[in-house]
Design an enzyme around this catalytic site. Structure first.
Site, PDB file in Angstrom:
ATOM      1  N   ILE A 274     102.714  62.469  30.242  1.00  0.00           N
ATOM      2  CA  ILE A 274     102.361  63.563  29.325  1.00  0.00           C
ATOM      3  C   ILE A 274     101.233  64.422  29.905  1.00  0.00           C
ATOM      4  O   ILE A 274     101.264  65.653  29.838  1.00  0.00           O
ATOM      5  CB  ILE A 274     101.980  63.005  27.927  1.00  0.00           C
ATOM      6  CG1 ILE A 274     103.176  62.255  27.319  1.00  0.00           C
ATOM      7  CG2 ILE A 274     101.511  64.123  27.006  1.00  0.00           C
ATOM      8  CD1 ILE A 274     102.870  61.478  26.036  1.00  0.00           C
TER       9      ILE A 274
ATOM     10  N   ASP B 173      92.413  59.940  37.253  1.00  0.00           N
ATOM     11  CA  ASP B 173      93.553  59.030  37.078  1.00  0.00           C
ATOM     12  C   ASP B 173      93.470  57.965  38.173  1.00  0.00           C
ATOM     13  O   ASP B 173      93.184  58.293  39.324  1.00  0.00           O
ATOM     14  CB  ASP B 173      94.882  59.794  37.175  1.00  0.00           C
ATOM     15  CG  ASP B 173      96.019  59.037  36.506  1.00  0.00           C
ATOM     16  OD1 ASP B 173      96.578  59.554  35.523  1.00  0.00           O
ATOM     17  OD2 ASP B 173      96.348  57.908  36.961  1.00  0.00           O
ATOM     18  N   ASN B 174      93.718  56.722  37.787  1.00  0.00           N
ATOM     19  CA  ASN B 174      93.638  55.643  38.788  1.00  0.00           C
ATOM     20  C   ASN B 174      95.011  55.281  39.364  1.00  0.00           C
ATOM     21  O   ASN B 174      95.138  54.281  40.052  1.00  0.00           O
ATOM     22  CB  ASN B 174      92.967  54.398  38.192  1.00  0.00           C
ATOM     23  CG  ASN B 174      93.778  53.799  37.065  1.00  0.00           C
ATOM     24  OD1 ASN B 174      94.815  54.330  36.681  1.00  0.00           O
ATOM     25  ND2 ASN B 174      93.312  52.677  36.529  1.00  0.00           N
TER      26      ASN B 174
ATOM     27  N   GLY C 134     100.345  56.802  36.780  1.00  0.00           N
ATOM     28  CA  GLY C 134     100.520  58.186  37.222  1.00  0.00           C
ATOM     29  C   GLY C 134     100.834  58.241  38.712  1.00  0.00           C
ATOM     30  O   GLY C 134     100.649  57.258  39.433  1.00  0.00           O
TER      31      GLY C 134
ATOM     32  N   ASP D  53      88.700  55.461  38.009  1.00  0.00           N
ATOM     33  CA  ASP D  53      88.959  54.710  36.783  1.00  0.00           C
ATOM     34  C   ASP D  53      88.035  55.204  35.664  1.00  0.00           C
ATOM     35  O   ASP D  53      86.845  55.411  35.913  1.00  0.00           O
ATOM     36  CB  ASP D  53      88.687  53.226  37.072  1.00  0.00           C
ATOM     37  CG  ASP D  53      89.389  52.339  36.083  1.00  0.00           C
ATOM     38  OD1 ASP D  53      89.076  52.419  34.880  1.00  0.00           O
ATOM     39  OD2 ASP D  53      90.275  51.572  36.524  1.00  0.00           O
TER      40      ASP D  53
ATOM     41  N   TYR E  84      97.609  47.637  20.777  1.00  0.00           N
ATOM     42  CA  TYR E  84      97.665  49.056  21.158  1.00  0.00           C
ATOM     43  C   TYR E  84      97.467  49.958  19.937  1.00  0.00           C
ATOM     44  O   TYR E  84      96.643  50.876  19.945  1.00  0.00           O
ATOM     45  CB  TYR E  84      99.019  49.305  21.831  1.00  0.00           C
ATOM     46  CG  TYR E  84      99.327  50.741  22.155  1.00  0.00           C
ATOM     47  CD1 TYR E  84      98.896  51.323  23.336  1.00  0.00           C
ATOM     48  CD2 TYR E  84     100.111  51.513  21.290  1.00  0.00           C
ATOM     49  CE1 TYR E  84      99.218  52.647  23.646  1.00  0.00           C
ATOM     50  CE2 TYR E  84     100.430  52.826  21.595  1.00  0.00           C
ATOM     51  CZ  TYR E  84      99.982  53.384  22.767  1.00  0.00           C
ATOM     52  OH  TYR E  84     100.308  54.693  23.065  1.00  0.00           O
TER      53      TYR E  84
ATOM     54  N   ASN F 138     108.151  59.145  19.696  1.00  0.00           N
ATOM     55  CA  ASN F 138     108.742  58.568  20.912  1.00  0.00           C
ATOM     56  C   ASN F 138     108.932  59.634  21.989  1.00  0.00           C
ATOM     57  O   ASN F 138     109.916  60.366  21.975  1.00  0.00           O
ATOM     58  CB  ASN F 138     110.074  57.897  20.573  1.00  0.00           C
ATOM     59  CG  ASN F 138     109.892  56.851  19.466  1.00  0.00           C
ATOM     60  OD1 ASN F 138     110.153  57.111  18.294  1.00  0.00           O
ATOM     61  ND2 ASN F 138     109.419  55.694  19.840  1.00  0.00           N
TER      62      ASN F 138
ATOM     63  N   GLU G 224     123.563  40.172  21.113  1.00  0.00           N
ATOM     64  CA  GLU G 224     122.691  39.717  20.030  1.00  0.00           C
ATOM     65  C   GLU G 224     121.240  40.149  20.305  1.00  0.00           C
ATOM     66  O   GLU G 224     120.797  40.100  21.462  1.00  0.00           O
ATOM     67  CB  GLU G 224     122.749  38.193  19.949  1.00  0.00           C
ATOM     68  CG  GLU G 224     122.604  37.698  18.536  1.00  0.00           C
ATOM     69  CD  GLU G 224     123.018  36.241  18.455  1.00  0.00           C
ATOM     70  OE1 GLU G 224     122.134  35.443  18.156  1.00  0.00           O
ATOM     71  OE2 GLU G 224     124.192  35.946  18.735  1.00  0.00           O
TER      72      GLU G 224
HETATM   73  N1  NAD Z   1     104.823  58.031  26.036  1.00  0.00           N
HETATM   74  C1  NAD Z   1     104.818  57.834  24.733  1.00  0.00           C
HETATM   75  O1  NAD Z   1     105.892  57.661  24.100  1.00  0.00           O
HETATM   76  C2  NAD Z   1     103.532  57.849  23.955  1.00  0.00           C
HETATM   77  C3  NAD Z   1     103.603  57.712  22.562  1.00  0.00           C
HETATM   78  C4  NAD Z   1     102.423  57.700  21.847  1.00  0.00           C
HETATM   79  C5  NAD Z   1     101.208  57.868  22.478  1.00  0.00           C
HETATM   80  N2  NAD Z   1     101.158  57.995  23.836  1.00  0.00           N
HETATM   81  C6  NAD Z   1      99.828  58.147  24.445  1.00  0.00           C
HETATM   82  O2  NAD Z   1      99.821  59.333  25.225  1.00  0.00           O
HETATM   83  C7  NAD Z   1      98.937  59.196  26.339  1.00  0.00           C
HETATM   84  C8  NAD Z   1      99.683  59.519  27.610  1.00  0.00           C
HETATM   85  O3  NAD Z   1     100.781  58.615  27.710  1.00  0.00           O
HETATM   86  P1  NAD Z   1     101.907  58.712  28.829  1.00  0.00           P
HETATM   87  O4  NAD Z   1     103.200  58.407  28.189  1.00  0.00           O
HETATM   88  O5  NAD Z   1     101.718  59.958  29.594  1.00  0.00           O
HETATM   89  O6  NAD Z   1     101.543  57.431  29.699  1.00  0.00           O
HETATM   90  P2  NAD Z   1     101.211  57.314  31.245  1.00  0.00           P
HETATM   91  O7  NAD Z   1     101.016  55.856  31.499  1.00  0.00           O
HETATM   92  O8  NAD Z   1     102.219  58.036  32.058  1.00  0.00           O
HETATM   93  O9  NAD Z   1      99.820  58.084  31.363  1.00  0.00           O
HETATM   94  C9  NAD Z   1      98.581  57.487  31.270  1.00  0.00           C
HETATM   95  C10 NAD Z   1      97.828  57.785  32.554  1.00  0.00           C
HETATM   96  O10 NAD Z   1      96.549  57.167  32.488  1.00  0.00           O
HETATM   97  C11 NAD Z   1      96.281  56.572  33.740  1.00  0.00           C
HETATM   98  N3  NAD Z   1      95.345  55.479  33.520  1.00  0.00           N
HETATM   99  C12 NAD Z   1      95.571  54.303  32.878  1.00  0.00           C
HETATM  100  N4  NAD Z   1      94.466  53.555  32.873  1.00  0.00           N
HETATM  101  C13 NAD Z   1      93.515  54.275  33.513  1.00  0.00           C
HETATM  102  C14 NAD Z   1      92.159  54.025  33.842  1.00  0.00           C
HETATM  103  N5  NAD Z   1      91.557  52.882  33.506  1.00  0.00           N
HETATM  104  N6  NAD Z   1      91.474  54.970  34.510  1.00  0.00           N
HETATM  105  C15 NAD Z   1      92.073  56.136  34.885  1.00  0.00           C
HETATM  106  N7  NAD Z   1      93.358  56.418  34.611  1.00  0.00           N
HETATM  107  C16 NAD Z   1      94.070  55.495  33.928  1.00  0.00           C
HETATM  108  C17 NAD Z   1      97.628  56.124  34.275  1.00  0.00           C
HETATM  109  O11 NAD Z   1      97.650  55.976  35.695  1.00  0.00           O
HETATM  110  C18 NAD Z   1      98.549  57.231  33.792  1.00  0.00           C
HETATM  111  O12 NAD Z   1      98.675  58.239  34.752  1.00  0.00           O
HETATM  112  C19 NAD Z   1      98.429  57.773  26.275  1.00  0.00           C
HETATM  113  O13 NAD Z   1      97.179  57.768  25.649  1.00  0.00           O
HETATM  114  C20 NAD Z   1      99.454  57.059  25.436  1.00  0.00           C
HETATM  115  O14 NAD Z   1      98.912  55.931  24.797  1.00  0.00           O
HETATM  116  C21 NAD Z   1     102.291  57.994  24.595  1.00  0.00           C
END
Ligand code: NAD
Length: 325
Positions: free
Chosen positions: A19, A39-40, A44, A64, A152, A181, A276
């Site tokens: 996102i 981003d770590n 990503g 991080d 979560y 979603n 199932e």
């Molecule tokens: N994808 C979905 O359906 C969904 C639904 C509800 C909420 N969200 C929320 O939206 C946000 C983005 O989600 P997404 O689907 O893009 O997930 P994603 O995992 O693709 O993105 C999260 C990013 O954060 C980075 N990251 C994780 N831990 C880190 C850390 N400690 N330090 C630095 N970077 C870190 C990851 O490398 C990743 O690039 C998140 O907060 C997620 O909880 C997503």
């Protein structure tokens, strides 16, 4: 409406993610002065950022958010923060200690630093998981979170409440977005808990009948990733603060229906095979009431499930082709 992005310095945590990378693509045409990304690469990728990685407005830090010094260096001098970095639901369940450090402690540090450096607004990525199985369908933001059973969902609710309390105590403006979603190109394809759509696309590729566990009646509200990114921008631009918003498509789709549309857009005549149910899913329904986001953010989803699944399929098959060659 004033373009608040123009000339601003903006931090996007998790900007190399699914996102986050779309949020950045929506920000760039609005002429920010600088976009800082942390981003770590836990999930990503550089590939997600290829449309903007070399853009001079981008300052990327592979690091991080648990590194408070890095976080402080990045937040100092910013106008706005989009906080997306997070662990996924299964990762939190597998390792709650990591869940605590990333979802709670680092989010706390973000809030503290945003107050210290007088950030004008934080856009916090929350989730429909805060509801667990909701009380009402369509679900309004006023449904309570007591049905949530996941770490979560608890962490996301805590994050929302943290920002609420910081608004109350320190005047820090924020908006929280509860995505339903999310799907679309760049979604996770390789993880252990690969999304069901990707497993089914593998079936289409291999000519295998796709499996549905249970009767396929579980429903979700699938919202296209670019619409989610647009909601983020709208939340920044709108003069709203101290609010949480559902971001969904407002269409309830069962897994069975999802598979039908996926097969249709791929001109596939494969037949679903039922197995199932092998796990208990406490959340059997999702459907967002998005009237609040419509009213206060001017948010309207623009991509139908059929169109979104077409784009997802094209992207995924192209990705596989590139991997094979
Ligand atoms: N994808 C979905 O359906 C969904 C639904 C509800 C909420 N969200 C929320 O939206 C946000 C983005 O989600 P997404 O689907 O893009 O997930 P994603 O995992 O693709 O993105 C999260 C990013 O954060 C980075 N990251 C994780 N831990 C880190 C850390 N400690 N330090 C630095 N970077 C870190 C990851 O490398 C990743 O690039 C998140 O907060 C997620 O909880 C997503």
């Amino acid at each position: 409406m004033q373009n608040k992005v123009k000339g601003s310095t903006i931090l996007v945590t998790g900007g190399a993610g699914f996102i986050g990378s779309y949020v950045i693509e929506e920000l760039i045409p609005l002429q920010p002065k600088k976009i800082i990304i942390i981003d770590n690469f836990l999930r990503g990728t550089r590939d997600n950022m290829k449309s903007f990685y070399n853009n001079p407005v981008i300052e990327f830090h592979e690091g991080d958010i648990r590194d408070v010094e890095l976080l402080e260096n990045c937040i100092e001098g910013c106008d706005y923060v989009f906080h997306l970095a997070a662990l996924r639901i299964n990762a939190c369940a597998a390792n709650p200690q990591d869940g605590f450090e990333v979802m709670l402690k680092a989010t706390f540090d973000v809030a503290q630093l945003c107050v210290k450096y007088k950030i004008k607004k934080v856009i916090y990525s929350s989730s429909a998981s805060v509801y667990g199985l909701a009380q009402h369908f369509p679900t309004p933001e006023t449904d309570n979170p007591y049905n949530n059973q996941t770490f979560y969902g608890a962490a996301k609710m805590w994050g929302e409440q943290l920002f609420r309390s910081y608004k109350f105590m320190y005047g820090l403006d924020y908006a929280a977005l509860r995505y339903f979603n999310a799907y679309g190109p760049r979604m996770d394809t390789d993880g252990k808990y690969t999304e069901v759509m990707i497993r089914w696309l593998d079936c289409v590729r291999d000519g295998r009948n796709p499996l549905i566990y249970g009767d396929g009646s579980t429903t979700m509200d699938f919202v296209y990733v670019r619409d989610i990114a647009k909601a983020n921008i709208a939340a920044l631009q709108a003069d709203v603060t101290d609010e949480s918003f559902n971001i969904g498509n407002c269409v309830e789709t069962s897994l069975k229906e999802l598979l039908e549309v996926l097969l249709k857009v791929n001109n596939s005549h494969l037949q679903p095979e039922h197995r199932e149910e092998n796990s208990v899913n406490p959340v059997s329904r999702r459907l967002a009431d998005i009237s609040k986001a419509k009213r206060l953010l001017g948010f309207t989803p623009t991509v139908s499930l059929e169109q979104g699944l077409k784009e997802l399929s094209e992207w995924y098959f192209e990705k596989i082709k590139l991997k094979v060659h």
